[in-house]
Design a protein around this motif. Structure first.
Motif, PDB file in Angstrom:
ATOM      1  N   LYS A  99      -2.332   5.323   1.935  1.00  0.00           N
ATOM      2  CA  LYS A  99      -3.454   6.222   1.653  1.00  0.00           C
ATOM      3  C   LYS A  99      -4.729   5.685   2.282  1.00  0.00           C
ATOM      4  N   GLY A 100      -5.767   6.515   2.227  1.00  0.00           N
ATOM      5  CA  GLY A 100      -7.045   6.134   2.809  1.00  0.00           C
ATOM      6  C   GLY A 100      -7.675   4.960   2.074  1.00  0.00           C
ATOM      7  N   LYS A 101      -8.727   4.434   2.694  1.00  0.00           N
ATOM      8  CA  LYS A 101      -9.410   3.288   2.102  1.00  0.00           C
ATOM      9  C   LYS A 101     -10.002   3.677   0.750  1.00  0.00           C
ATOM     10  N   TYR A 102     -10.525   4.900   0.670  1.00  0.00           N
ATOM     11  CA  TYR A 102     -11.082   5.363  -0.596  1.00  0.00           C
ATOM     12  C   TYR A 102     -10.258   6.524  -1.133  1.00  0.00           C
ATOM     13  N   LYS A 103      -9.764   6.338  -2.339  1.00  0.00           N
ATOM     14  CA  LYS A 103      -9.040   7.427  -2.980  1.00  0.00           C
ATOM     15  C   LYS A 103     -10.030   8.209  -3.828  1.00  0.00           C
ATOM     16  N   ASN A 124     -11.807   5.230  -5.881  1.00  0.00           N
ATOM     17  CA  ASN A 124     -11.146   3.959  -6.209  1.00  0.00           C
ATOM     18  C   ASN A 124     -11.420   3.633  -7.676  1.00  0.00           C
ATOM     19  N   GLY A 141       0.815  -1.220   0.000  1.00  0.00           N
ATOM     20  CA  GLY A 141       0.000   0.000   0.000  1.00  0.00           C
ATOM     21  C   GLY A 141       0.840   1.259   0.000  1.00  0.00           C
ATOM     22  N   THR A 191      -5.080  12.869   3.746  1.00  0.00           N
ATOM     23  CA  THR A 191      -5.925  11.743   4.124  1.00  0.00           C
ATOM     24  C   THR A 191      -6.612  12.115   5.436  1.00  0.00           C
ATOM     25  N   TYR A 208     -19.948   6.144   0.690  1.00  0.00           N
ATOM     26  CA  TYR A 208     -18.678   5.539   1.092  1.00  0.00           C
ATOM     27  C   TYR A 208     -18.397   5.732   2.582  1.00  0.00           C
ATOM     28  N   THR A 265      -8.779   9.680   0.981  1.00  0.00           N
ATOM     29  CA  THR A 265      -7.657  10.487   0.546  1.00  0.00           C
ATOM     30  C   THR A 265      -8.147  11.292  -0.645  1.00  0.00           C
ATOM     31  N   GLY A 316      -8.563   7.586   8.215  1.00  0.00           N
ATOM     32  CA  GLY A 316      -7.927   6.773   7.181  1.00  0.00           C
ATOM     33  C   GLY A 316      -8.930   6.253   6.175  1.00  0.00           C
ATOM     34  N   ARG A 317     -10.051   6.956   6.063  1.00  0.00           N
ATOM     35  CA  ARG A 317     -11.084   6.504   5.135  1.00  0.00           C
ATOM     36  C   ARG A 317     -10.922   7.134   3.752  1.00  0.00           C
TER      37      ARG A 317
END
Lengths: 598, 166
Positions: free
Chosen positions: B82-86, B144, B46, B118, B163, B125, B122-123
Motif C-alpha cells: 500500500k501507499g506510504k500514507y493510508k 496512518n 508490507g 493507491t 502529507y 492509499t 505510491g504515496r
C-alpha cells in the motif's frame, strides 16, 4: 507504598486518546516535575469515563473536579491554579459538574451518570488498567480465589444460572446454561474463549471494558475454566483495537507473574492460561463458529450447528464462548451473590447493559444502565438530547443485525424481549440516534452495503440474496424504484432470514424489515413521488432558489460547474433543473441561505 | 531448511526473509499459528506477496492454496503493497450519520483515486475502515496513526497537503 495528596486521573480510552490525552498526561508529568510536585501528586492514566464527546477528560481527586476538553496548553494552568493554589479552573470544568453555588458535585450527581448503574464499567476510569495491583485493590481476583477455594465447579455454574445473566453479545442466551453444557460435554481437553471481535459499527462497549478493566475479563475466564474443566483460554480480538490489545497483553503478563494465570493457581492445582488471537478484519468472525475457525488459523467461515461449540468447538474440542461484557459481570456475581445481580433489571433480563451511544446525540459515549430503563431516559436524560434541537426519528440498536426503534416506543422499558418484540434486538449494544435529517431508506442501504461486503460467501442466500436486496435499495435511493421493488424486498428479506447459514445472514435483512415496518411512508415517497423527505438521497433532490432571499449577487452562477444558474445582476436567479448535476456547490457558496435543497 | 531451491525468494530482501524465519521459528508447534505468522509477515514485508506466501507454505508445511485462501479472505491482508500514507474514513454508523460519506467523496476528489486504490506515486492509499469505536469524534478520518476527529469536507484539502510535502 507512597501516599499522594492528590490524584490526577486522565482518561486514555480510544476516544480521549484520539483527542490528545497522551500529550495531556505527558504535560502533566512535566509540569508537576517543574513545580516539584511529583512526589505529592500522582498522574494516573485510566480507562474510559464514558463521556467521549467532551474528551480528553481529567478528574482531580480528592475534590473530584471534572475537567473536560483539556488540551495540553491548559495543563500548566490546572497545575499552578488547582494543584498548587487549590483554586478550581472554572473555565475547564464540565458544565454540569458544579452546582449553582460553585460546589463540586460528585459524579453520581452529574446528569450523565445519575441514571446509570455501573457494574461492568465499575473500574473503568477509576483504576490504571496497566497495573494489576490497582485491580486487586478493588477486590480483583477475589472472586477467582473464592471460586477455587470455597466452591465446586457445579456450585459456580449454579450461581451463574441463578443470577439470570444472559449473553451480552446479542442473542441473550442464558449464560449459566451455556456453562452447564460445556461442563457436561465429554472430553479431557476443553477451551474457554472470549469473543472480543466487536464488529458492529457504532459499538465500542467491549473495547472500553478491555481498555479500562482488562483483568475483570481474565479473571472471569479463569473462573469459567474452573467451572467447565478447561485449562486454556483464547481471547479473539479485533486488530482495529490497538490500545485494547496492548492492555490485554500487559494484563496477561502481570497475571502470570503473580501466579493468577498459569500453573497451580492459588495452590489449588488448577491450571489456566490465556492466549490472544488477533482478527484480521472480517466481521463474520464475530459469529461463534467462524470465530473458532479463525482461531484455528483458517478462513473465518461459519459452519452449520449442531454440533454446537459446547460439544465441538475450537480444534474439535468442547468450547465455551462468551462475550467480553458477559465475562465482566462474572466476578461481581461470584462476590456479591446471584440474588444481588438478579435484583437489578427486569423479570427476564437481569443486571445492566452497556450501550455505546452515538450519532445525533449530545453526550456521545458509553452508558451502563439497569435493564428496563426507557429509551427516553437514555437519550434525553443521560444522552442530553439531540443537537440543534432536531427531532428524534429513531434509535438504531443491534447494528447490521438489528433494527430501529421509532419515537412511538420511546417510553418502552428496554430489555432483550421488548426489543425483539418491536423488531429490533439488544445486539451487542450499539445505539445510534437518528434525527429528522437522516433518511431511513439510506440507513437500510448503508447496513446492506455493510453486510454484502462482509458476507463470507459460503451460503447462497446471504451471498446472493443480500446483494439483490442492496441493488433494489440502491435503485430506490436513486429514484428508479417501483412499488413492486418494495414487495420484492420484503419477500427476499423473509426468505434470507429463513434460509441463511449463520447469524450474519439470518439477521442481515433486519434493518430493511424494521425500517419498512416503521417508515414505509419514506420508502413510498422515494418510489411514488420520487422524493427523499429527509433530503439525503442526492438523485432525488432539487436545488431551487428562493426568490425572496436571493439578492442577485451572482456568486452561485459563478461557482456552478455546469452553468445551470442564470439571471440578471441584482435580480433573483434561477436554476435550470435539466442542467443541474446536484453537486451542492451553489448552496455552499450562497451567503443569504437563498438556495433550498428538497 | 525451509526454503528449498524452488523457492523464488529474491536475494535483495534477505534480511526480511531472515526476520520472517525468526517469526516462523517462534510460532512453530503452536496450534493455529498461521494467522499470527501472516500478520507478522505483512508487518515485515508490507504485503503478502506470492513469494512470501510460498515461503510460509513451505516453512509451515501448509498448502499454498490454504494460505492464499486466508490472505484473500481477511480484509486486513493485502497482496499488493500500500501507499506510504493510508488514508481512511471510518464507515461506522455513527460516522455515517454524521457525514462520513461526504468526507469520503471529498477525499476521492482531492486524492484523485477511488476507495481501495493507491496513487501512482505510491504515496496515498484510500480506504474505508470499519468502525474504530471513536464515535465521540465522528466523523473520523485516519491517516496512518493520526486521527482527525469531527472532520469536515472543507478541511480535507488542508489536511492532505501536510502529507504531500515530505
Amino acid at each position: 507504598m507512597e501516599l499522594y495528596r492528590s490524584h490526577v486521573l486522565v482518561c486514555e480510552g480510544t476516544g480521549c486518546h484520539c483527542s490528545g490525552s497522551a500529550e495531556v498526561i505527558e504535560t502533566f508529568k512535566e509540569e508537576l516535575k517543574k513545580n516539584q510536585l511529583e512526589n505529592e501528586i500522582k498522574v494516573v492514566s485510566t480507562g474510559c469515563f464514558g463521556l467521549c464527546e467532551i474528551g480528553p477528560i481529567v478528574i482531580v481527586y480528592p475534590e473530584g473536579a471534572f475537567y473536560s476538553g483539556v488540551k495540553k496548553e491548559d495543563v500548566p494552568e490546572i497545575v499552578s491554579e488547582h494543584l498548587l493554589k487549590g483554586r478550581l479552573v472554572k473555565r475547564l470544568l464540565y458544565h454540569d459538574s458544579i452546582s449553582d453555588s460553585d460546589v463540586v458535585k460528585s459524579l453520581d450527581e452529574v446528569e450523565f451518570y445519575k441514571k446509570q448503574k455501573r457494574v461492568t464499567l465499575r473500574n473503568c476510569g477509576v483504576i490504571n488498567p496497566e497495573k494489576i495491583e490497582e485491580y486487586i485493590a478493588f477486590d480483583g481476583y477475589r472472586a477467582l480465589g473464592k471460586a477455587l477455594t470455597e466452591m465446586t465447579p457445579l456450585e459456580v455454574i449454579e450461581v451463574v444460572k441463578k443470577s439470570g445473566l444472559r449473553g451480552r453479545g446479542g442473542a441473550g442466551f442464558p449464560t449459566g446454561r451455556k456453562w452447564e453444557f460445556a461442563h457436561n460435554a465429554p472430553g479431557d481437553k476443553k477451551y474457554v474463549c472470549c469473543n472480543a471481535d466487536e464488529g458492529d459499527p457504532g459499538a465500542f462497549m467491549d473495547r472500553s471494558i478491555l481498555e479500562g478493566d482488562p483483568h475483570s475479563v481474565l479473571e472471569a475466564m479463569a473462573i469459567a475454566g474452573y467451572a467447565i474443566g478447561a485449562d486454556q483460554g483464547y481471547i479473539y480480538i479485533r486488530a482495529e483495537y490497538p490500545i485494547a490489545v496492548k492492555r490485554l497483553t500487559i494484563a496477561i503478563q502481570q497475571a502470570r507473574e503473580l501466579g493468577l494465570l498459569g500453573k497451580n493457581i492459588f495452590g489449588t492445582g488448577f491450571n489456566f492460561d490465556i492466549e490472544l488471537r488477533l482478527g484480521a478484519g472480517a466481521f463474520v468472525c464475530g459469529e461463534e463458529t467462524a470465530l473458532m475457525s479463525s482461531i484455528e488459523g483458517k478462513r473465518g467461515e461459519p459452519r452449520p450447528r449442531p454440533p454446537f461449540p459446547a460439544l465441538k468447538g475450537v480444534f474439535g474440542k468442547p468450547t465455551l464462548l462468551n462475550n467480553v461484557e458477559t465475562y465482566a459481570n462474572i466476578p461481581q456475581i461470584i462476590l456479591n451473590g446471584p440474588e444481588w445481580f438478579a435484583s437489578i433489571g427486569t423479570e427476564k433480563s437481569k443486571g445492566t447493559k452497556v450501550f455505546a451511544l452515538g450519532g445525533k446525540i449530545n453526550n456521545t459515549g458509553l452508558v451502563e444502565i439497569a435493564m428496563g430503563t426507557t429509551l427516553r431516559e437514555i437519550i434525553y436524560e443521560i444522552g442530553g438530547g439531540i443537537p440543534g434541537g432536531k427531532k428524534f426519528k429513531a434509535a438504531q440498536t443491534g447494528g447490521p443485525s438489528g433494527g430501529c426503534i421509532p419515537a412511538e416506543h420511546l417510553d418502552m422499558p428496554i430489555d432483550y424481549d421488548s426489543l425483539t418484540e418491536i423488531g429490533s434486538m439488544m445486539g451487542s449494544g450499539g445505539m445510534i440516534v437518528i434525527d429528522e435529517d437522516n433518511c431511513m431508506v439510506d440507513i437500510a442501504r448503508f447496513f446492506l452495503d455493510f453486510t454484502v461486503d462482509e458476507s463470507c460467501g459460503k451460503c447462497p442466500p446471504c451471498r446472493i440474496g443480500t446483494k439483490r436486496m442492496l441493488e433494489i435499495l440502491e435503485r430506490i435511493t436513486q429514484g428508479k424504484g417501483t412499488e413492486e421493488d418494495i414487495d420484492n424486498l420484503e419477500t427476499l428479506a423473509k426468505n434470507i432470514k429463513a434460509s441463511a447459514l449463520c447469524g450474519l445472514g439470518q439477521t442481515a435483512p433486519n434493518p430493511v424489515l424494521s425500517t419498512l415496518r416503521y417508515f414505509r411512508d419514506e420508502y413510498l415517497a422515494h418510489v411514488r413521488d420520487k422524493k427523499c423527505p429527509a433530503g439525503v438521497c442526492q438523485a432525488l433532490l432539487q436545488y431551487t432558489i428562493v426568490k425572496e432571499l436571493c439578492t442577485g449577487c451572482t456568486l452561485c452562477s459563478k461557482v456552478c460547474p455546469v452553468g445551470a444558474i442564470s439571471g440578471e445582476r441584482k435580480q433573483p436567479f434561477t436554476i435550470d433543473q435539466d442542467k443541474c448535476i446536484k453537486c451542492g456547490a451553489c448552496m455552499e457558496k450562497c451567503r443569504f441561505k437563498a438556495i433550498e435543497k428538497r | 531448511m525451509p526454503c528449498s531451491s524452488t523457492c523464488s525468494a529474491g536475494t535483495d530482501n534477505k534480511e526480511q526473509f531472515a526476520k520472517l524465519q525468526e517469526v516462523i521459528e517462534r510460532y512453530k508447534g503452536t496450534k493455529g499459528s498461521l494467522m499470527p505468522v501472516l500478520q507478522e509477515a505483512q508487518g515485515i514485508f508490507g504485503a503478502l506477496t506470492l513469494d512470501v506466501q510460498k515461503y510460509i507454505s513451505e516453512a509451515l508445511g501448509i498448502p499454498l492454496m490454504d494460505i492464499y485462501g486466508i490472505a484473500t479472505f481477511y480484509s486486513q491482508f493485502t497482496l499488493k503493497p500500500k501507499g506510504k500514507y493510508k488514508v481512511s474514513v471510518c464507515m461506522g454508523t455513527a460516522c455515517y450519520v454524521r457525514g462520513a460519506k461526504r468526507l469520503q467523496d471529498k477525499l476521492v476528489e482531492v486524492l484523485g483515486i477511488q476507495v481501495g486504490e493507491t496513487d501512482e506515486e505510491g504515496r496515498f492509499t484510500l480506504e474505508a475502515t470499519r468502525c474504530l469505536g471513536a464515535c465521540g469524534l465522528a466523523p473520523v478520518l485516519l491517516i496512518n496513526d493520526d486521527v482527525y476527529g469531527r472532520t469536515t469536507p472543507e478541511a480535507v484539502p488542508g489536511i492532505i497537503e501536510k502529507y504531500r510535502k515530505d
